[in-house]
Motif scaffolding. Sequence first.
Motif, mmCIF file in Angstrom:
data_model
loop_
_atom_site.group_PDB
_atom_site.id
_atom_site.type_symbol
_atom_site.label_atom_id
_atom_site.label_comp_id
_atom_site.label_asym_id
_atom_site.label_seq_id
_atom_site.Cartn_x
_atom_site.Cartn_y
_atom_site.Cartn_z
ATOM 1 N N VAL A 1 0.696 -0.904 -0.048
ATOM 2 C CA VAL A 1 -0.022 -0.120 -0.040
ATOM 3 C C VAL A 1 0.922 1.161 -0.101
ATOM 4 N N ALA A 2 0.744 1.970 -1.058
ATOM 5 C CA ALA A 2 1.940 3.032 -1.341
ATOM 6 C C ALA A 2 1.290 4.431 -1.347
ATOM 7 N N ALA B 1 -3.619 7.900 7.275
ATOM 8 C CA ALA B 1 -3.982 6.871 8.132
ATOM 9 C C ALA B 1 -5.213 5.917 7.809
ATOM 10 N N PRO B 2 -6.336 6.925 7.994
ATOM 11 C CA PRO B 2 -7.567 6.468 7.699
ATOM 12 C C PRO B 2 -7.722 5.591 6.397
ATOM 13 N N ALA B 3 -7.143 6.428 5.353
ATOM 14 C CA ALA B 3 -7.164 5.671 3.884
ATOM 15 C C ALA B 3 -6.458 4.414 3.851
ATOM 16 N N VAL B 4 -5.222 4.393 4.661
ATOM 17 C CA VAL B 4 -4.464 3.216 4.597
ATOM 18 C C VAL B 4 -5.070 2.069 5.681
ATOM 19 N N ASP B 5 -5.680 2.332 6.426
ATOM 20 C CA ASP B 5 -6.325 1.536 7.531
ATOM 21 C C ASP B 5 -7.570 0.895 6.688
ATOM 22 N N ASP B 6 -8.529 1.901 5.851
ATOM 23 C CA ASP B 6 -9.476 1.106 4.951
ATOM 24 C C ASP B 6 -8.947 0.115 4.011
ATOM 25 N N CYS B 7 -7.781 0.572 3.213
ATOM 26 C CA CYS B 7 -7.083 -0.392 2.296
ATOM 27 C C CYS B 7 -6.639 -1.777 2.868
ATOM 28 N N LEU B 8 -6.340 -1.786 4.106
ATOM 29 C CA LEU B 8 -5.663 -3.004 4.611
ATOM 30 C C LEU B 8 -7.038 -3.588 4.974
ATOM 31 N N PHE C 1 2.809 -4.485 3.298
ATOM 32 C CA PHE C 1 3.627 -3.510 3.776
ATOM 33 C C PHE C 1 3.061 -2.105 3.254
ATOM 34 N N VAL C 2 3.455 -1.110 4.102
ATOM 35 C CA VAL C 2 2.976 0.110 3.841
ATOM 36 C C VAL C 2 4.038 1.102 3.435
ATOM 37 N N VAL D 1 -1.870 2.533 12.790
ATOM 38 C CA VAL D 1 -2.767 1.849 11.897
ATOM 39 C C VAL D 1 -1.671 0.489 11.510
ATOM 40 N N CYS D 2 -0.672 0.860 11.403
ATOM 41 C CA CYS D 2 0.145 -0.274 10.907
ATOM 42 C C CYS D 2 0.485 -1.452 11.827
ATOM 43 N N ALA D 3 0.646 -0.706 13.422
ATOM 44 C CA ALA D 3 0.711 -1.640 14.417
ATOM 45 C C ALA D 3 -0.820 -2.669 14.570
#
Length: 197
Positions: free
Chosen positions: A13-14, A51-58, A69-70, A84-86
């Motif tokens: 996720v980039a 962070a919310p966008a990455v959270d949604d994607c994951l 991996f982010v 979020v990653c944790a």
Amino acid sequence: MRSKANSKRVLVVACGALAHEIRAICEMSGLDHLDLHCLPAILHNRPDRIAPAVDDCLRERAGAYDSAFVAYADCGTGGALAEVCARHGVEMIRGPHCYAFFDGQERFAARDETTAFYVTDFLARQFDAFVTRPLGLDRHPELRDMYFGNYETLVLLAQTDDPDLTARARAAAERLGLKFERRWTGYGELTPILSAL
């Protein structure tokens, strides 16, 4: 076709600002087990939304990959992205932002350049879309000193040897009334980071 050595699928996720570089690294390094999903680079103009966008994607892709991996550093999230990653049990790029990992984390920190405005190949290519128009400089050039009055130099951290991008970055520096410096970084620490996945 994936080799047996790289049979595990990894979701990356980039940030969209890294799409070109990540694709180039994957191609030249044979990293065909990495599946790239980019979020809009414009999120950098509102880092509280990263962070919310990455959270949604994951969450949407949970269970579809062997690992994830982010490909973001903190990027102005104030630690929210690391949280979020944790929660998802995934790693991310360490450091404050892409300027640091392109330049090299230790080298970037040692420079301590508080009067430098950094630009990557992506930002040189998209300067008007990500700086000029969002800040209103195209409509109100008098705002330039308010935004950039404390900067002295626009520094292009160049990933590629592209004379057109260098010219664009130099023109941006001139419009902002800043000195111009070009530093060759290549892909910096991004290559070993992706190759280790």
